[in-house]
Design a protein around this motif. Structure first.
Motif, PDB file in Angstrom:
ATOM      1  N   SER A 196       0.589   7.547  10.736  1.00 17.47           N
ATOM      2  CA  SER A 196       0.480   6.375   9.858  1.00 17.47           C
ATOM      3  C   SER A 196       1.166   6.622   8.522  1.00 17.47           C
ATOM      4  CB  SER A 196      -0.991   6.015   9.634  1.00 17.47           C
ATOM      5  OG  SER A 196      -1.707   7.119   9.093  1.00 17.47           O
ATOM      6  N   LEU A 197       2.409   7.101   8.575  1.00 19.27           N
ATOM      7  CA  LEU A 197       3.147   7.362   7.339  1.00 19.27           C
ATOM      8  C   LEU A 197       3.712   6.047   6.808  1.00 19.27           C
ATOM      9  CD1 LEU A 197       4.104   9.423   5.289  1.00 19.27           C
ATOM     10  CD2 LEU A 197       6.161   9.759   6.671  1.00 19.27           C
ATOM     11  N   SER A 198       2.909   5.374   6.028  1.00 19.95           N
ATOM     12  CA  SER A 198       3.246   4.085   5.438  1.00 19.95           C
ATOM     13  C   SER A 198       2.431   3.960   4.162  1.00 19.95           C
ATOM     14  CB  SER A 198       2.878   2.945   6.397  1.00 19.95           C
ATOM     15  OG  SER A 198       1.467   2.894   6.568  1.00 19.95           O
ATOM     16  N   PRO A 199       2.753   2.992   3.305  1.00 20.24           N
ATOM     17  CA  PRO A 199       1.913   2.812   2.112  1.00 20.24           C
ATOM     18  C   PRO A 199       0.439   2.620   2.457  1.00 20.24           C
ATOM     19  CG  PRO A 199       3.962   1.626   1.847  1.00 20.24           C
ATOM     20  CD  PRO A 199       3.961   2.143   3.257  1.00 20.24           C
ATOM     21  N   ASP A 200       0.155   1.826   3.470  1.00 17.11           N
ATOM     22  CA  ASP A 200      -1.243   1.613   3.856  1.00 17.11           C
ATOM     23  C   ASP A 200      -1.864   2.883   4.423  1.00 17.11           C
ATOM     24  OD1 ASP A 200      -1.150  -1.018   3.045  1.00 17.11           O
ATOM     25  OD2 ASP A 200      -0.850  -1.827   5.063  1.00 17.11           O
ATOM     26  N   GLY A 201      -1.104   3.609   5.237  1.00 18.77           N
ATOM     27  CA  GLY A 201      -1.636   4.830   5.825  1.00 18.77           C
ATOM     28  C   GLY A 201      -1.900   5.895   4.784  1.00 18.77           C
ATOM     29  N   ALA A 202      -0.982   6.063   3.839  1.00 17.90           N
ATOM     30  CA  ALA A 202      -1.176   7.049   2.782  1.00 17.90           C
ATOM     31  C   ALA A 202      -2.335   6.655   1.875  1.00 17.90           C
ATOM     32  CB  ALA A 202       0.106   7.204   1.971  1.00 17.90           C
ATOM     33  N   TYR A 204      -9.973  10.544  -5.193  1.00 14.24           N
ATOM     34  CA  TYR A 204      -9.351   9.256  -5.496  1.00 14.24           C
ATOM     35  C   TYR A 204      -9.883   8.705  -6.823  1.00 14.24           C
ATOM     36  CZ  TYR A 204      -7.454   4.567  -4.803  1.00 14.24           C
ATOM     37  OH  TYR A 204      -6.755   3.387  -4.955  1.00 14.24           O
ATOM     38  N   ASP A 205     -11.182   8.871  -7.074  1.00 12.31           N
ATOM     39  CA  ASP A 205     -11.754   8.437  -8.352  1.00 12.31           C
ATOM     40  C   ASP A 205     -11.092   9.163  -9.519  1.00 12.31           C
ATOM     41  OD1 ASP A 205     -13.603   6.779  -7.054  1.00 12.31           O
ATOM     42  OD2 ASP A 205     -15.122   8.366  -6.958  1.00 12.31           O
ATOM     43  N   VAL A 206     -10.865  10.458  -9.346  1.00 18.27           N
ATOM     44  CA  VAL A 206     -10.215  11.242 -10.401  1.00 18.27           C
ATOM     45  C   VAL A 206      -8.826  10.685 -10.689  1.00 18.27           C
ATOM     46  CG1 VAL A 206      -9.276  13.513 -10.985  1.00 18.27           C
ATOM     47  CG2 VAL A 206     -11.537  13.331  -9.925  1.00 18.27           C
ATOM     48  N   ASN A 216       2.054  10.741 -11.106  1.00 14.33           N
ATOM     49  CA  ASN A 216       1.625  11.113  -9.762  1.00 14.33           C
ATOM     50  C   ASN A 216       0.306  10.449  -9.395  1.00 14.33           C
ATOM     51  OD1 ASN A 216       3.878  12.679  -9.314  1.00 14.33           O
ATOM     52  ND2 ASN A 216       2.900  14.594  -9.943  1.00 14.33           N
ATOM     53  N   ALA A 217      -0.592  10.326 -10.358  1.00 16.30           N
ATOM     54  CA  ALA A 217      -1.851   9.627 -10.095  1.00 16.30           C
ATOM     55  C   ALA A 217      -1.584   8.167  -9.740  1.00 16.30           C
ATOM     56  CB  ALA A 217      -2.772   9.727 -11.311  1.00 16.30           C
ATOM     57  N   ARG A 218      -0.603   7.560 -10.401  1.00 18.30           N
ATOM     58  CA  ARG A 218      -0.265   6.172 -10.072  1.00 18.30           C
ATOM     59  C   ARG A 218       0.270   6.056  -8.652  1.00 18.30           C
ATOM     60  NH1 ARG A 218       1.687   6.108 -15.378  1.00 18.30           N
ATOM     61  NH2 ARG A 218       3.848   6.334 -14.678  1.00 18.30           N
ATOM     62  N   GLU A 219       0.962   7.079  -8.179  1.00 22.74           N
ATOM     63  CA  GLU A 219       1.397   7.053  -6.781  1.00 22.74           C
ATOM     64  C   GLU A 219       0.183   7.036  -5.856  1.00 22.74           C
ATOM     65  OE1 GLU A 219       4.894   7.086  -5.349  1.00 22.74           O
ATOM     66  OE2 GLU A 219       4.641   6.042  -7.253  1.00 22.74           O
ATOM     67  N   TRP A 220      -0.778   7.882  -6.138  1.00 23.03           N
ATOM     68  CA  TRP A 220      -1.987   7.952  -5.317  1.00 23.03           C
ATOM     69  C   TRP A 220      -2.713   6.610  -5.261  1.00 23.03           C
ATOM     70  CZ3 TRP A 220      -5.943  11.460  -3.360  1.00 23.03           C
ATOM     71  CH2 TRP A 220      -5.425  12.695  -2.935  1.00 23.03           C
ATOM     72  N   THR A 221      -2.822   5.951  -6.387  1.00 19.45           N
ATOM     73  CA  THR A 221      -3.621   4.722  -6.441  1.00 19.45           C
ATOM     74  C   THR A 221      -2.782   3.468  -6.245  1.00 19.45           C
ATOM     75  OG1 THR A 221      -3.407   4.608  -8.862  1.00 19.45           O
ATOM     76  CG2 THR A 221      -5.304   5.807  -7.970  1.00 19.45           C
ATOM     77  N   GLY A 222      -1.473   3.625  -6.136  1.00 23.02           N
ATOM     78  CA  GLY A 222      -0.587   2.467  -5.998  1.00 23.02           C
ATOM     79  C   GLY A 222       0.182   2.430  -4.702  1.00 23.02           C
ATOM     80  N   GLY A 223      -0.371   3.043  -3.655  1.00 21.44           N
ATOM     81  CA  GLY A 223       0.280   2.982  -2.354  1.00 21.44           C
ATOM     82  C   GLY A 223       1.549   3.809  -2.254  1.00 21.44           C
ATOM     83  N   PHE A 224       1.711   4.793  -3.160  1.00 19.69           N
ATOM     84  CA  PHE A 224       2.907   5.644  -3.154  1.00 19.69           C
ATOM     85  C   PHE A 224       4.173   4.780  -3.180  1.00 19.69           C
ATOM     86  CE2 PHE A 224      -0.535   8.195  -1.636  1.00 19.69           C
ATOM     87  CZ  PHE A 224      -0.279   9.481  -2.054  1.00 19.69           C
ATOM     88  N   ALA A 225       4.129   3.750  -4.026  1.00 20.96           N
ATOM     89  CA  ALA A 225       5.187   2.737  -4.026  1.00 20.96           C
ATOM     90  C   ALA A 225       6.557   3.312  -4.363  1.00 20.96           C
ATOM     91  CB  ALA A 225       4.828   1.622  -5.011  1.00 20.96           C
ATOM     92  N   ARG A 226       6.641   4.090  -5.430  1.00 24.98           N
ATOM     93  CA  ARG A 226       7.943   4.637  -5.812  1.00 24.98           C
ATOM     94  C   ARG A 226       8.443   5.620  -4.751  1.00 24.98           C
ATOM     95  NH1 ARG A 226       8.547   7.282 -11.197  1.00 24.98           N
ATOM     96  NH2 ARG A 226      10.566   6.240 -11.358  1.00 24.98           N
ATOM     97  N   THR A 227       7.522   6.358  -4.154  1.00 26.47           N
ATOM     98  CA  THR A 227       7.899   7.311  -3.112  1.00 26.47           C
ATOM     99  C   THR A 227       8.569   6.604  -1.945  1.00 26.47           C
ATOM    100  OG1 THR A 227       6.130   8.875  -3.684  1.00 26.47           O
ATOM    101  CG2 THR A 227       6.982   8.948  -1.428  1.00 26.47           C
ATOM    102  N   PHE A 228       7.937   5.560  -1.431  1.00 28.44           N
ATOM    103  CA  PHE A 228       8.491   4.873  -0.267  1.00 28.44           C
ATOM    104  C   PHE A 228       9.754   4.097  -0.619  1.00 28.44           C
ATOM    105  CE2 PHE A 228       4.259   5.785   1.398  1.00 28.44           C
ATOM    106  CZ  PHE A 228       4.562   6.169   2.697  1.00 28.44           C
ATOM    107  N   ASP A 229       9.817   3.543  -1.817  1.00 31.70           N
ATOM    108  CA  ASP A 229      11.041   2.850  -2.234  1.00 31.70           C
ATOM    109  C   ASP A 229      12.215   3.826  -2.328  1.00 31.70           C
ATOM    110  OD1 ASP A 229       9.742   0.440  -2.348  1.00 31.70           O
ATOM    111  OD2 ASP A 229       9.544   0.409  -4.538  1.00 31.70           O
TER     112      ASP A 229
END
Length: 281
Positions: free
Chosen positions: A102-108, A164-166, A175-188
């Motif tokens: 499930s390597l996708s924004p939703d899966g991550a 995730y709370d942290v 990097n925290a924004r990637e965790w809580t934002g669906g890894f958006a910049r990573t996948f883009d």
């Protein structure tokens, strides 16, 4: 000729760590042509090798926090210190998602949201292995300063804070924004790399400049302040698309000790996603 065996997610994660440091020029980062005063190319190679056990644990289903702590401990077994802490923070949940198909924004995001208090404790323990540049927490959050390491465990447990709370409490960190934002910049960025051509290290370097030109770097802000971070982003935007200008900027950033490390973390994670999606090596 027999077709090569497909790499596992953990192997692709290690390869991403190697390709990330091989890409050049990446202004301000260590790469195969540039060292920093206290970090050298070989330190990153050793860090990539050392992280393997933790990445394999993530692939095999170990708790995210424990896998991350083990990856950081292994990464730290070289003389340079912290080489890839932020990369591993992004790679571990992505490796888990890939291993689960499930390597996708939703899966991550599902992997990140499923983390536990124990994962948070192990995340804090990872800070005991290497020195990590972080901003000071607010005065009312001193007990949750990540630099406390395992000493913060009672607070994490009493407040029932998951990993995730942290991350949600660390909104200023890229990097925290990637965790809580669906890894958006990573996948883009991964899609951009897949749409690019040429040697993979060159794609990595171009993706780095693209990302730095779009968003201020957390590590630069932490080490030098918001004005320098904004100026670094502007200078990257001006150099973008001009190889000679990018190479000149790389030399300037090394001289000025401007190291956009958080941007490199996202590029490394994007390289992993692109490899998993078929970027040829």
């Amino acid at each position: 000729m027999t077709a090569p065996r497909a790499r596992t997610p953990a192997e692709n994660a290690q390869l991403a760590l190697l390709l990330d440091v091989a890409g050049t020029p990446k202004p301000g980062n260590v790469d195969r042509e540039r060292d920093l005063a206290d970090l050298r190319f070989e330190h990153f190679l050793a860090g990539a090798v050392g992280s393997g056990e933790g990445l394999r644990r993530a692939e095999s289903g170990a708790p995210v926090g424990a896998a991350f702590e083990r990856a950081v401990a292994g990464m730290g077994r070289q003389r340079g210190g912290n080489t890839q802490f932020g990369c591993l923070l992004l790679l571990v949940p992505l490796v888990r998602a890939a291993a689960e198909g499930s390597l996708s924004p939703d899966g991550a995001t599902a992997v990140a949201e499923a983390t536990t208090v124990a994962d948070a404790v192990d995340f804090y323990r990872a800070f005991e292995h290497v020195d990590v540049a972080v901003e000071d927490p607010p005065e009312d959050a001193a007990e949750l300063d990540v630099r406390r390491g395992r000493d913060a465990a009672p607070t994490l447990r009493s407040r029932e804070l998951t990993l995730y709370d942290v991350m949600e409490r660390s909104e200023g960190d890229g990097n925290a924004r990637e965790w809580t934002g669906g890894f958006a910049r990573t996948f883009d960025a991964a899609e951009s790399m897949l749409g690019d051509d040429g040697p993979v290290p060159d794609r990595v370097a171009r993706a780095f400049v693209d990302l730095l030109s779009e968003e201020e770097d957390t590590l630069v802000r932490t080490n030098h302040g918001p004005e320098v971070a904004a100026e670094a982003r502007r200078r990257a935007a001006e150099a973008r698309g001009d190889p000679a200008a990018v190479a000149e900027l790389a030399e300037a950033f090394v001289e000025e000790e401007i190291n956009p490390g958080t941007t490199a973390d996202v590029v490394c994670a994007a390289t992993f996603v692109a490899l998993e999606r078929g970027m040829p090596v």
